[in-house]
Design a protein around this motif. Sequence first.
Motif, PDB file in Angstrom:
ATOM      1  N   ILE A   1       0.859  -1.183   0.000  1.00 30.61           N
ATOM      2  CA  ILE A   1       0.000   0.000   0.000  1.00 30.61           C
ATOM      3  C   ILE A   1       0.891   1.227   0.000  1.00 30.61           C
ATOM      4  O   ILE A   1       1.796   1.342   0.829  1.00 30.61           O
ATOM      5  N   THR A   2       0.666   2.100  -0.938  1.00 31.09           N
ATOM      6  CA  THR A   2       1.460   3.331  -0.944  1.00 31.09           C
ATOM      7  C   THR A   2       0.577   4.495  -0.535  1.00 31.09           C
ATOM      8  O   THR A   2      -0.622   4.521  -0.823  1.00 31.09           O
ATOM      9  N   VAL A   3       1.202   5.428   0.160  1.00 30.19           N
ATOM     10  CA  VAL A   3       0.457   6.616   0.581  1.00 30.19           C
ATOM     11  C   VAL A   3       1.438   7.779   0.620  1.00 30.19           C
ATOM     12  O   VAL A   3       2.587   7.623   1.030  1.00 30.19           O
ATOM     13  N   ASP A   4       0.971   8.912   0.154  1.00 28.63           N
ATOM     14  CA  ASP A   4       1.859  10.088   0.144  1.00 28.63           C
ATOM     15  C   ASP A   4       1.742  10.813   1.489  1.00 28.63           C
ATOM     16  O   ASP A   4       1.152  11.889   1.594  1.00 28.63           O
ATOM     17  N   ALA A   5       2.339  10.170   2.503  1.00 27.63           N
ATOM     18  CA  ALA A   5       2.234  10.716   3.862  1.00 27.63           C
ATOM     19  C   ALA A   5       2.948  12.055   3.964  1.00 27.63           C
ATOM     20  O   ALA A   5       2.510  12.950   4.691  1.00 27.63           O
ATOM     21  N   THR A   6       4.033  12.204   3.226  1.00 27.22           N
ATOM     22  CA  THR A   6       4.772  13.473   3.273  1.00 27.22           C
ATOM     23  C   THR A   6       3.909  14.597   2.708  1.00 27.22           C
ATOM     24  O   THR A   6       3.835  15.687   3.284  1.00 27.22           O
ATOM     25  N   GLY A   7       3.239  14.306   1.591  1.00 27.72           N
ATOM     26  CA  GLY A   7       2.350  15.298   0.986  1.00 27.72           C
ATOM     27  C   GLY A   7       1.244  15.696   1.956  1.00 27.72           C
ATOM     28  O   GLY A   7       0.968  16.890   2.148  1.00 27.72           O
ATOM     29  N   ILE A   8       0.650  14.680   2.586  1.00 32.67           N
ATOM     30  CA  ILE A   8      -0.430  14.963   3.546  1.00 32.67           C
ATOM     31  C   ILE A   8       0.094  15.792   4.709  1.00 32.67           C
ATOM     32  O   ILE A   8      -0.525  16.766   5.145  1.00 32.67           O
ATOM     33  N   ALA A   9       1.279  15.386   5.217  1.00 33.68           N
ATOM     34  CA  ALA A   9       1.857  16.090   6.357  1.00 33.68           C
ATOM     35  C   ALA A   9       2.130  17.547   6.015  1.00 33.68           C
ATOM     36  O   ALA A   9       1.842  18.455   6.790  1.00 33.68           O
ATOM     37  N   LEU A  10       2.684  17.774   4.821  1.00 36.20           N
ATOM     38  CA  LEU A  10       2.993  19.146   4.422  1.00 36.20           C
ATOM     39  C   LEU A  10       1.728  19.986   4.317  1.00 36.20           C
ATOM     40  O   LEU A  10       1.694  21.143   4.730  1.00 36.20           O
ATOM     41  N   GLU A  11       0.680  19.366   3.803  1.00 37.98           N
ATOM     42  CA  GLU A  11      -0.571  20.127   3.636  1.00 37.98           C
ATOM     43  C   GLU A  11      -1.273  20.389   4.957  1.00 37.98           C
ATOM     44  O   GLU A  11      -1.807  21.466   5.191  1.00 37.98           O
ATOM     45  N   THR A  12      -1.237  19.411   5.850  1.00 34.68           N
ATOM     46  CA  THR A  12      -1.990  19.581   7.101  1.00 34.68           C
ATOM     47  C   THR A  12      -1.166  20.219   8.205  1.00 34.68           C
ATOM     48  O   THR A  12      -1.665  21.040   8.968  1.00 34.68           O
ATOM     49  N   LEU A  13       0.109  19.809   8.318  1.00 34.05           N
ATOM     50  CA  LEU A  13       0.935  20.297   9.432  1.00 34.05           C
ATOM     51  C   LEU A  13       1.894  21.403   9.002  1.00 34.05           C
ATOM     52  O   LEU A  13       2.402  22.151   9.827  1.00 34.05           O
ATOM     53  N   GLY A  14       2.172  21.430   7.695  1.00 34.03           N
ATOM     54  CA  GLY A  14       3.137  22.407   7.203  1.00 34.03           C
ATOM     55  C   GLY A  14       4.574  21.929   7.351  1.00 34.03           C
ATOM     56  O   GLY A  14       5.511  22.628   6.983  1.00 34.03           O
ATOM     57  N   VAL A  15       4.776  20.760   7.921  1.00 33.81           N
ATOM     58  CA  VAL A  15       6.132  20.174   8.052  1.00 33.81           C
ATOM     59  C   VAL A  15       6.067  18.711   7.622  1.00 33.81           C
ATOM     60  O   VAL A  15       5.029  18.067   7.754  1.00 33.81           O
ATOM     61  N   PRO A  16       7.197  18.162   7.122  1.00 32.44           N
ATOM     62  CA  PRO A  16       7.157  16.788   6.599  1.00 32.44           C
ATOM     63  C   PRO A  16       7.289  15.725   7.688  1.00 32.44           C
ATOM     64  O   PRO A  16       8.105  14.820   7.587  1.00 32.44           O
ATOM     65  N   ILE A  17       6.514  15.859   8.744  1.00 32.29           N
ATOM     66  CA  ILE A  17       6.562  14.851   9.812  1.00 32.29           C
ATOM     67  C   ILE A  17       5.381  13.896   9.606  1.00 32.29           C
ATOM     68  O   ILE A  17       4.219  14.281   9.744  1.00 32.29           O
ATOM     69  N   THR A  18       5.728  12.655   9.249  1.00 29.73           N
ATOM     70  CA  THR A  18       4.724  11.753   8.671  1.00 29.73           C
ATOM     71  C   THR A  18       4.067  10.802   9.662  1.00 29.73           C
ATOM     72  O   THR A  18       3.200  10.020   9.274  1.00 29.73           O
ATOM     73  N   ASN A  19       4.484  10.850  10.927  1.00 28.47           N
ATOM     74  CA  ASN A  19       4.003   9.856  11.890  1.00 28.47           C
ATOM     75  C   ASN A  19       2.501   9.675  11.905  1.00 28.47           C
ATOM     76  O   ASN A  19       1.982   8.569  11.820  1.00 28.47           O
ATOM     77  N   THR A  20       1.789  10.778  12.032  1.00 27.00           N
ATOM     78  CA  THR A  20       0.349  10.669  12.240  1.00 27.00           C
ATOM     79  C   THR A  20      -0.372  10.266  10.954  1.00 27.00           C
ATOM     80  O   THR A  20      -1.349   9.525  10.999  1.00 27.00           O
TER      81      THR A  20
END
Lengths: 86, 384, 180, 304
Positions: C112-131
């Motif tokens: 399964i692939t997911v663009d967690a970095t993209g999501i993190a950047l959009e929601t948190l503004g930083v590339p922290i992908t944990n959540t």
Amino acid sequence: MALSVGCTAKPGKSRGNRTGAWRVFKPAFKHNKCTKCGLCAMVCPEGCIIEQEDEFMIPDYDYCKGCGLCAEECPAEDIEMVKEEK
Amino acid sequence: MMRFIEGSLAVSDAVRMCRPDVVSAYPITPQTHIVESLAEMVANCTLDAEYITVESEFSALSACLGAVAAGSRAYSATSSQGLALMFEVCFNLAGMRLPMVMTIANRAISAPLSIWNDQQDSISLRDSGWLQFYAEDNQEAADLHYLAYKVAEDQKILLPAMVCFDGFILSHTYEPVDMPTQEEVDAYLPKFNPCQRLDAKDPISFGMFAFPEYYMEFRYAIDQALQQSREKIREAGKEFKEKFGRDYSALVEGYRLEDAETVLVAMGSLCGTAKDAIDEMRGAGRKVGLLKIRTYRPFPGEEVAAALKGAKRVAVLDKNISLGSKGAVGLEVKDVLYGSGIPVLDYIVGLGGRDMRKRDIERIVTLAEKGEGDLFYGLREEVA
Amino acid sequence: MKELRIHGRGGQGSVTAAELIATAAFEGGVSAQAFPMFGVERRGAPVQAFVRFADKKIRLRSQVYEPDYIIVQDSTLIADVNVFAGMKKGGIAIVNTAKGGGWTVPPGVRLITVDATGIALETLGVPITNTSLMGAFAAASGEITLEAIENAIRHRFSEELARKNIEAARRAYNLVKGAA
Amino acid sequence: MVDKTLELFDCGHRACGGCGPALAARLIMKAAGTDTIVVSATGCMEVFSTPYPETAWKVPWIHSLFENAAAVASGVEAALKKQGRSEKVVVIGGDGATFDIGMLCISGAFERGHDFTYICYDNEAYMNTGIQRSGATPLDAHTTTSPAGKCSTGNRRPKKDMPAILAAHGAPYVATTSIAYPNDLMQKVERAIETKGPCYVQIHAPCPTGWGYEGDRTMVMGKLAVETGLFVLFEQTDGTVTRVKKVMRKPVEEYLKGQKRFAHLFKPTRNEAEIARIQATADRNAEKFGIDIKLKKPVEKPEG
């Protein structure tokens, strides 16, 4: 005697060790020229020179090791080291 | 209350509830999270203690020694080289009968340099006069602190205690730990009430030197206190069970010992993995059990003998090695079973963080069944 | 018992991810255990962290060799580290990538692939992908619920930060659910 | 005020006759008073004063190890603070414990700023183990580990400047004194104890056995060390030297000649070069601290 816990002791016990037995020469306090300055008592490494009621100093020979420091330092030269016959 | 918490933080919180007056420690992996956490508590006034940031482990334990002598409850934590540096002070604290508790996040000793787990550090201090507890999981690691202070400070014992838990394997693992309330701990652990302390109102000389006519008697007294501490540990463990529900009333703990032909003996976190391995082996019809040793000093000889008396063979897992001899637990067990005819096979395992899996436990049981023991288990091929 | 192995680089928060996932599982009533690969790795070096889930007390202390799940926090690792090593049949590999895959996985393993970095950047503004990865993991594995993740996040972060992180987790969760 | 009649260091201790450190202990305790906890390092004084069960100490006293007295004192001080108690903490260590093996613990304790007084009784070698050199052993002194011989003139190095090291730690009060000046000693110990923070007092304490002179000459030796400029008595407050004992300086030879540890400088032949080096040490001390008493000279007539 029950041993203390952890090898401790209360004060007073060192007096059980009568270091007077180490002495070869004995300081004779002549009390002729003594000015009662107290220097002999001050410099005694044993702390065994005690002021009497008349303010003259007398060593406690139970503990005096006979080092002669008191005689050497006495400004009145009123203490004499004499060979002790025990 | 059940909390999902890192092992180190479960320990530091347990220590907080023991209300130490003086904390002194020096950072060393993998113990560091504990003392960082305590420093934070002092900074935030959730722990009312003097925190002494020393320049070495040697000074850390020396400062604790001074604090206990002055009548305060003291705490320290260390690992490996740090404990080695404390060697002299460890013997001194026990000899002076100054009780305190120190956590050891067990770690291998250099050389070669290794930050990873084994139990060589604390085992190397087995002769120092400290009580030594080994925790299987973080629940035990936390709980043993309350128990350790209670036993150590008992007027009949007055000896320091180490609570040992495997570095990283437990210290850095998050898992559920049931933490009591401060009131519950207070009800279990009374205030430190030293029978003698440095006090100008009642002067005493501590740490005198002993001529040959006294030295042996003082060493005998320490040994007597350690021997008697077994009963005190049982008592404190029983009261612990009444108050907190977890049972530490025995110095050892058996697991599936009924009809076990091969009995494993281990200390610390390895016991958990061994229990899972035993369940699997039992499932396959193999009669295997575990004897966990929680208290290594005083050594629970009678309990060990009683627990092992039905075994056909005993396989001891030692995360340490007395170089030139055997593993330290193996030697003790051999001593206890001397004359019983039960073979005791010793396995040196998991040194310097070498991981121990269920299959390793199973392989050791197979080796024991074949009578092959007294060896380093799992050496690299180029050595073997 | 199920086992998860997280692959990341030093500084990417693999240990925190393991802790958060395990905490969420614990708060959801599951017995859990989280621990790092005990190492001396510095920032940027490949690291691992592990989580176990079970319905009873977890006693096992060895590292995870045959994971049911893996999470790869940074797909650039795949070239250098055999992240899929030992994966069980039926296992799930979650890889953070914007590319969409193309890696060979062991037989029976679902990628399964997911663009967690993209999501993190959009929601948190930083590339922290944990959540975000937690959300993806919850959706893919079913080991934890979205609600448990939200609770775990709320307990860990301040109100504002928690809101953003919950948003990240939800978006990844929904993405993976939608793709399934 | 110091109560000179106070005796807190009891008779019956096992020091050699004429022991400088034993006298130091007595004088320290007169100045420190009863409300004091003493932490001792392993050493001659510890051994001669506390063979179980005979303690010479009438105040609370603790000895742990050779090198950890300052760290033990840190713990004692912290405990007293926590308990809200007012006793003063005084450490007493020899020069081996202070200059050498205990240096790390002392440095740590001074840097942390504990409120205690560290007193070093400086007899310039390890006397407890049979006269081995320490960092406080002076240039050219013969000890069992710095023996004078065919190709050695004894100890090769000058005495370590311990007061400067501790002053550099920010110690608010640093002083040197000598058993040969009892009032100076008591005054300085008292001042150190009264000063908040980590203070250091170094007491020159001649050792008849280790230095090789008769016990009745202990005070004489102490005075000569000061009068030759080889041991300077000074007081330093917050890093500034505030008081120095001035002397009519005598040649170092007068001090050296009376001690067996320097006998090789005179026999079989006089070693002028080494005596000159020691004299130079004294001269440097005199220059640095300005200890020389300058006699008023007659006014010179202007030239021309």
